[in-house]
Motif scaffolding. Structure first.
Motif, mmCIF file in Angstrom:
data_model
loop_
_atom_site.group_PDB
_atom_site.id
_atom_site.type_symbol
_atom_site.label_atom_id
_atom_site.label_comp_id
_atom_site.label_asym_id
_atom_site.label_seq_id
_atom_site.Cartn_x
_atom_site.Cartn_y
_atom_site.Cartn_z
ATOM 1 N N UNK B 233 0.842 -1.186 0.000
ATOM 2 C CA UNK B 233 0.000 0.000 0.000
ATOM 3 C C UNK B 233 0.878 1.237 0.000
ATOM 4 N N UNK B 234 0.233 2.419 0.097
ATOM 5 C CA UNK B 234 1.028 3.653 0.120
ATOM 6 C C UNK B 234 0.277 4.758 0.832
ATOM 7 N N UNK B 235 1.046 5.681 1.365
ATOM 8 C CA UNK B 235 0.460 6.896 1.915
ATOM 9 C C UNK B 235 1.104 8.080 1.188
ATOM 10 N N UNK B 236 0.251 8.997 0.757
ATOM 11 C CA UNK B 236 0.702 10.142 -0.047
ATOM 12 C C UNK B 236 0.283 11.430 0.657
ATOM 13 N N UNK B 237 1.157 12.423 0.645
ATOM 14 C CA UNK B 237 0.776 13.748 1.125
ATOM 15 C C UNK B 237 0.556 14.671 -0.079
ATOM 16 N N UNK B 238 -0.695 14.960 -0.405
ATOM 17 C CA UNK B 238 -0.983 15.755 -1.612
ATOM 18 C C UNK B 238 -0.296 17.114 -1.606
ATOM 19 N N UNK B 239 -0.031 17.655 -0.410
ATOM 20 C CA UNK B 239 0.612 18.972 -0.337
ATOM 21 C C UNK B 239 2.028 18.917 -0.895
ATOM 22 N N UNK B 290 6.890 12.246 -2.381
ATOM 23 C CA UNK B 290 5.468 12.552 -2.141
ATOM 24 C C UNK B 290 4.817 11.590 -1.150
ATOM 25 N N UNK B 291 5.558 10.577 -0.688
ATOM 26 C CA UNK B 291 4.944 9.651 0.258
ATOM 27 C C UNK B 291 5.795 8.429 0.483
ATOM 28 N N UNK B 292 5.169 7.364 0.959
ATOM 29 C CA UNK B 292 5.905 6.183 1.412
ATOM 30 C C UNK B 292 5.096 4.917 1.163
ATOM 31 N N UNK B 293 5.808 3.839 0.910
ATOM 32 C CA UNK B 293 5.155 2.532 0.734
ATOM 33 C C UNK B 293 4.822 1.952 2.118
ATOM 34 N N UNK B 294 3.641 1.372 2.235
ATOM 35 C CA UNK B 294 3.195 0.820 3.520
ATOM 36 C C UNK B 294 2.837 -0.660 3.374
ATOM 37 N N UNK B 295 2.838 -1.351 4.506
ATOM 38 C CA UNK B 295 2.404 -2.758 4.517
ATOM 39 C C UNK B 295 0.895 -2.822 4.283
ATOM 40 N N UNK B 296 0.199 -1.840 4.897
ATOM 41 C CA UNK B 296 -1.261 -1.805 4.761
ATOM 42 C C UNK B 296 -1.649 -1.532 3.305
ATOM 43 N N UNK B 297 -2.466 -2.398 2.734
ATOM 44 C CA UNK B 297 -2.859 -2.244 1.334
ATOM 45 C C UNK B 297 -3.694 -0.977 1.112
ATOM 46 N N UNK B 298 -3.804 -0.556 -0.106
ATOM 47 C CA UNK B 298 -4.601 0.609 -0.461
ATOM 48 C C UNK B 298 -3.756 1.865 -0.495
ATOM 49 N N UNK B 299 -4.365 2.968 -0.912
ATOM 50 C CA UNK B 299 -3.645 4.217 -1.070
ATOM 51 C C UNK B 299 -4.349 5.279 -0.235
ATOM 52 N N UNK B 300 -3.658 5.808 0.781
ATOM 53 C CA UNK B 300 -4.265 6.814 1.641
ATOM 54 C C UNK B 300 -3.625 8.177 1.423
ATOM 55 N N UNK B 301 -4.466 9.226 1.516
ATOM 56 C CA UNK B 301 -3.962 10.591 1.375
ATOM 57 C C UNK B 301 -3.971 11.232 2.750
#
Lengths: 322, 322
Positions: B233-239, B290-301
């Motif tokens: 998964x991934x977490x992205x910071x749109x800013x 712009x963000x980081x890869x995560x173990x948790x699936x899906x893409x969070x902003x």
């Protein structure tokens, strides 16, 4: 790009052909990754078939799939290359799973015996257009080219000529000679729809031939490309052109122009130095000597006695009636 | 095949680009013959552009020629491959030498800096369709793939995002925000018509990156392909999304969905293990974390404080107004 359509092709296809060891990465990434063995070079060709130009709108999708790949395999054959990989760019007006399945079945029918693997592709929406690029492998500096013909080389063709042209002539002109029976038409139609690419033979003649081309535009036109590139001329004896039993039923003034002027047979035309020709003819290769390369430019048609013939075959199949 | 049209492209093209040493035989035979150096493998991709689907009928032929090759070069960039050779299958409704000349000029504009050689092609009559296949070279087993992202890897993008989408939105929706001046539109249109394929950067990040893709369908969709293939998964910071000066004139609720959801920018999105990231950032590469890869699936902003954001960017640029 429609992923679902290409996935359908890919899934169906992977069941029908085997995976090659030299494909590091197949379909599914931005590129495929392919390994060319050292000592080999790669032969590459791309061909496009457009509805209404290269095939009729009512062609069976299976035949279309087969022929789309077969005509490209024929280009590899003309170089003496061994088929390895291909990509497919398919533009389709609508999503029809049954059509796609039949098309893929036809593709596989051509791919499986050639041991060629589908490694990438693209499906887009639009008027029916098929672009296939094939990759073959061949020992470095051994490929058969158009520019290697020498004076005195014998000229050979494979198989029989004019069959596909006869089937096309029926379709385009409502042509129906009385001598043809239903079985003749079946044979000729099969030759038009399912041409046999000669890639095995292309590899077998590598040690002997000096030049080669595949016959897609008609013998005279394609031999003409060899002559142009090799800066030579040729003399051909039309009586020696290999004709199928069906075509032999026709009078010479009908069947010879077909054999010389019509395309779509996808047989090979190649030249062999005289000292190699006898050796080559000892093999059971279904090849036929039809003439000789000359210093004098141009292409002359002569009979056994050396008398010049005057068959206007350059104009091809669509310029004469029954 | 129309020889005259392809000859025109070939002749014009050969004047504008240089010949590569690894091309044993170029255009003019049944196949081209290409040499892949030992130790390298070949990256191959094919893409088709169809009038009315991938480009507007009134597009300038120069821009069309440029973009047809640029989008394929972008696929090579995403693997970290060095451009080498390409083939062109061009289907044209009519013979227009001026159009062909401008199209070829655009092709050359993309080809020359990439040192990629046109080695084969086919011109057919029919609805305007362009299929290009590119070949790149890369050290064996070093290519950047979609399936290599690991937990904790930082996510980077090149250049700026959403520019091409803004130009497309104007065209499709008659969109015309008051803050945009003529120079903004010129810039955005340039980004849409003349995207910069990042093949140099793709090769520069080879020692550092764990996965890569090019952004043709929009950041979220394409990053999604990396996540799917890598099972992460991934977490992205749109800013932190890199925006051009023009796009920054827009309120966030307009420009962020454009940057995340619109395609056609042809920037790269790639992942880098944290231990390599600091080193990579020392170079002057115009890349943005712009963000980081995560173990948790899906893409969070999420924003800087870690608070989840709710921008519906997955729906892309064509679902919201000004």
């Amino acid at each position: 790009m429609s992923l679902s359509e290409f996935s359908l092709i890919e899934n169906y296809f992977s069941k029908l052909t085997s995976a090659r060891q030299d494909v590091s990465l197949g379909i599914g990434d931005d590129c495929a990754l392919l390994q060319c063995p050292s000592g080999k070079e790669m032969a590459v060709s791309i061909d496009t078939l457009v509805e209404g130009v290269h095939f009729f709108a009512d062609v069976s999708p299976k035949a279309l799939g087969y022929k789309s790949l077969a005509v490209n395999l024929s280009d590899l054959a003309a170089m003496g290359a061994e088929p390895a990989w291909f990509t497919l760019a398919l533009t389709l007006p609508e999503h029809k799973p049954d059509w796609l399945r039949a098309f893929t079945e036809g593709l596989s029918l051509a791919a499986k015996p050639a041991n060629i693997q589908l490694v990438g592709g693209d499906t887009t929406r639009g008027p029916l257009t098929i672009s296939i690029q094939v990759h073959g492998l061949i020992d470095k500096r051994r490929a058969l080219r158009r520019d290697g013909a020498n004076i005195g080389d014998r000229i050979y063709v494979t198989g029989t000529l004019g069959d596909a042209g006869a089937a096309l002539k029926r379709r385009l002109e409502n042509w129906s000679p009385e001598v043809f029976e239903e079985t003749d038409w079946q044979y000729l139609q099969q030759r038009l729809e399912y041409p046999t690419p000669r890639y095995q033979l292309g590899q077998q003649i590598l040690d002997y031939a000096s030049s080669a081309i595949d016959i897609s535009d008609g013998l005279l036109a394609d031999l003409g490309h060899i002559l142009e590139r090799s800066h030579k001329g040729a003399v051909i004896n039309p009586a020696q052109l290999p004709l199928s039993a069906s075509l032999k039923k026709l009078p010479q003034e009908i069947c010879l122009p077909l054999a010389m002027g019509s395309g779509d047979d996808y047989e090979l035309c190649f030249t062999v130095p005289a000292e190699h020709a006898d050796k080559l003819e000892q093999f059971d290769l279904n090849i036929h000597c039809i003439g000789e390369i000359t210093a004098e430019k141009g292409l002359r048609l002569v009979d056994e006695t050396g008398k010049e013939m005057n068959i206007d075959a350059r104009k091809g199949y669509d310029h004469f009636g029954t």
